[in-house]
Design an enzyme around this catalytic site. Structure first.
Site, PDB file in Angstrom:
ATOM      1  N   ASP A  43      45.621  34.162  47.379  1.00  0.00           N
ATOM      2  CA  ASP A  43      45.346  34.647  46.153  1.00  0.00           C
ATOM      3  C   ASP A  43      46.546  36.090  46.086  1.00  0.00           C
ATOM      4  OD1 ASP A  43      43.113  37.329  45.094  1.00  0.00           O
ATOM      5  OD2 ASP A  43      43.615  35.564  43.970  1.00  0.00           O
ATOM      6  N   CYS A  83      42.999  35.458  38.347  1.00  0.00           N
ATOM      7  CA  CYS A  83      42.392  34.573  39.376  1.00  0.00           C
ATOM      8  C   CYS A  83      41.382  33.549  38.799  1.00  0.00           C
ATOM      9  CB  CYS A  83      41.644  35.387  40.318  1.00  0.00           C
ATOM     10  SG  CYS A  83      42.348  36.329  41.349  1.00  0.00           S
ATOM     11  N   HIS A 144      34.917  32.740  42.499  1.00  0.00           N
ATOM     12  CA  HIS A 144      35.495  33.688  41.225  1.00  0.00           C
ATOM     13  C   HIS A 144      35.241  32.965  39.848  1.00  0.00           C
ATOM     14  CE1 HIS A 144      38.499  37.320  40.745  1.00  0.00           C
ATOM     15  NE2 HIS A 144      37.455  37.432  39.809  1.00  0.00           N
TER      16      HIS A 144
END
Length: 502
Positions: A43, A83, A144
């Site tokens: 990430d 994300c 997410h």
């Protein structure tokens, strides 16, 4: 198969940065031609943070070793620069605008577990297809993408329903000793519990918590780039631990390994004078910028000894969305025929049976706004890039929006270009010198061809519910996943049921 939690009698007081997202095979499969899968998604990792992509000050020997033993993709592109939409595209093989995971507001990610937005129930992940092919799957770490709830848990669409046999929450954290002692649970639990000698899909997300960086004691101060560099080196160590497990279990030659980042590094992330974001190498911009290369060009490494060549570089355009058809094909599944799949299988490129990418055009969105388009002109071996919208940098030459937390997608923080800014990425990958009709004889022809591609692409889009609308992105206490007594939702059970976790 079940998961058990190894319990240490020692008190834990330090939070590691690693969030590990896993997918696993549910049942044993007898077909030896089907590989195991280890998919690692970092990430906020910048393409310039990794040694094999040019970094000579951060040590990433394990990731570099993957590239040495496999294939390195030099033009690997994320479908979004933040994300939530990037992960949605990765799992579905589709641009996030098709699933409603591209925002038309300033909020471009899902902020809460207990919000009503999320990956829609009608979207198909590669995990679901592999599940149908006899693979067991598990996802551990940073999801997410919400749980797509309407009004109560009875109406929730949980990640498990997308094909994951096991889902270990958001966030799932590994707690580590502050005293500097090694944590044996990571590799030990993977070796004893997770790894099987049959078809496996394991999706690991190693997350850098920008602004909240912490690290194991033995990594603090080890790099030359503060906490961020320490975390990158720790991430590489985790990759090494995973690879060690594969080797010890005798799975190296039967495991397809993929390593990438969900988008580029954050160039605005600072704490005082210390930079907390990644380095995007020679590429302009970073996280949150849907058009500039720094926000969307990411590391991409594939290793499968014996089945794929070693130590080669592919310079053709590829996408995170390509993992969907690639994995589905290798597992013996069929890509859905009732929807547009934007990913293209990587196998011909990886195996050397094709010289060019199947991608002719790639569309680069910032939220729900189309910022740029890439045209891979195969007959000339040229990659053109047209920018219709670009963020206004603060300061002008900084390559970042330091006056804001992140560059916006629309409004007074962007500039519209008509005609678009045009770059030849083959000769100018840094996007430093925009072309014009005076400097490029084919300027009008190129711009017109890209314009027609945009029109064709827009005709394939259908209106879908916006999952990141203000209402869907507001925390709703009654939707909060909880296996304890709300609001104390920390799970500490040896054998949690799936319904307890979600």
């Amino acid at each position: 198969m079940k998961f058990t939690r190894k319990r240490s009698g020692k008190k834990r007081s330090c939070l590691s940065i690693w969030l590990i997202l896993c997918l696993f095979p549910r049942t044993c499969v007898s077909n030896p031609s089907k590989p195991n899968f280890l998919l690692i998604l970092a990430d906020d990792l910048g393409i310039g943070d990794v040694g094999c992509y040019g970094n000579d000050t951060i040590r990433t020997p394990n990731i570099d070793g993957l590239a040495k033993e496999g294939v390195r993709l030099s033009q690997h592109i994320a479908a979004a620069s933040v994300c939530t939409p990037s992960r949605a595209a990765f799992l579905t093989g589709r641009y996030p605008i098709r699933s409603g995971m591209a925002s038309n507001t300033q909020y471009r990610v899902l902020f809460w577990n207990g919000c009503s937005g999320g990956l829609p129930p009608n979207e198909t992940t590669f995990a679901r297809i592999l599940h149908q092919q006899g693979y067991s799957t598990a996802l551990v770490g940073k999801w997410h993408m919400g749980v797509n709830c309407e009004s109560s848990h009875d109406h929730c669409h949980h990640p498990l329903q997308h094909g994951f046999d096991y889902f270990y929450g958001m966030p799932f954290t590994l707690l580590n000793e502050c005293q500097g002692t090694d944590d044996p649970e990571l590799a030990k639990s993977l070796q004893d519990t997770y790894w099987l000698h049959s078809q496996i899909i394991f999706l690991a997300v190693l997350t850098l918590l920008i602004g909240k960086l912490t690290s194991l004691f033995q990594f603090l101060g080890r790099s030359r780039h503060g906490l961020y560099g320490d975390n990158v080196e720790e991430m590489d160590w985790v990759v090494g631990r995973l690879l060690d497990v594969i080797d010890k279990e005798g799975l190296k030659n039967t495991t397809f390994i993929y390593f990438a980042s969900d988008h580029g590094g954050s160039v605005e992330a600072h704490r005082g004078n210390a930079r907390l974001g990644g380095w995007n190498g020679i590429y302009k911009g970073g996280k949150g910028m849907g058009g500039w290369e720094g926000g969307i060009r990411v590391p991409g490494i594939v290793r499968w000894p014996g089945a794929l060549p070693a130590d080669i570089v592919i310079n053709e355009p590829t996408s995170l969305m390509d993992i969907f058809p690639t994995v589905v094909h290798l597992a013996g599944g069929v890509v859905p025929q009732d929807r547009v799949i934007d990913g293209r299988t990587l196998l011909p490129l990886l195996r050397g049976t094709a010289g060019h990418s199947e991608h002719e055009f790639m569309f680069h969105y910032c939220g729900a706004v189309l910022h740029a388009v890439r045209w891979h002109q195969k007959d000339r071996g040229t990659t053109w890039k047209a920018h219709y919208v670009t963020p206004v940098f603060q300061a002008e030459d900084s390559g970042a929006c330091f006056g804001r937390r992140m560059c916006p997608c629309f409004g007074d923080g962007v500039t519209h270009h008509d005609p678009p800014l045009l770059f030849d990425l083959s000769r100018d990958p840094s996007e430093a010198n925009p072309l014009s009709a005076d400097t490029e004889p084919l300027f009008d022809t190129i711009v017109n061809r890209i314009g027609r591609a945009v029109e064709e692409h827009c005709r394939t889009l259908t209106q879908v519910p916006q999952q990141l609308s203000p209402y869907n992105n507001v925390w709703k206490p009654w939707l909060q996943p909880c296996c304890g007594t709300f609001p104390f939702c920390w799970c500490d059970k040896e054998n949690n049921k799936d319904e307890d976790i979600l």
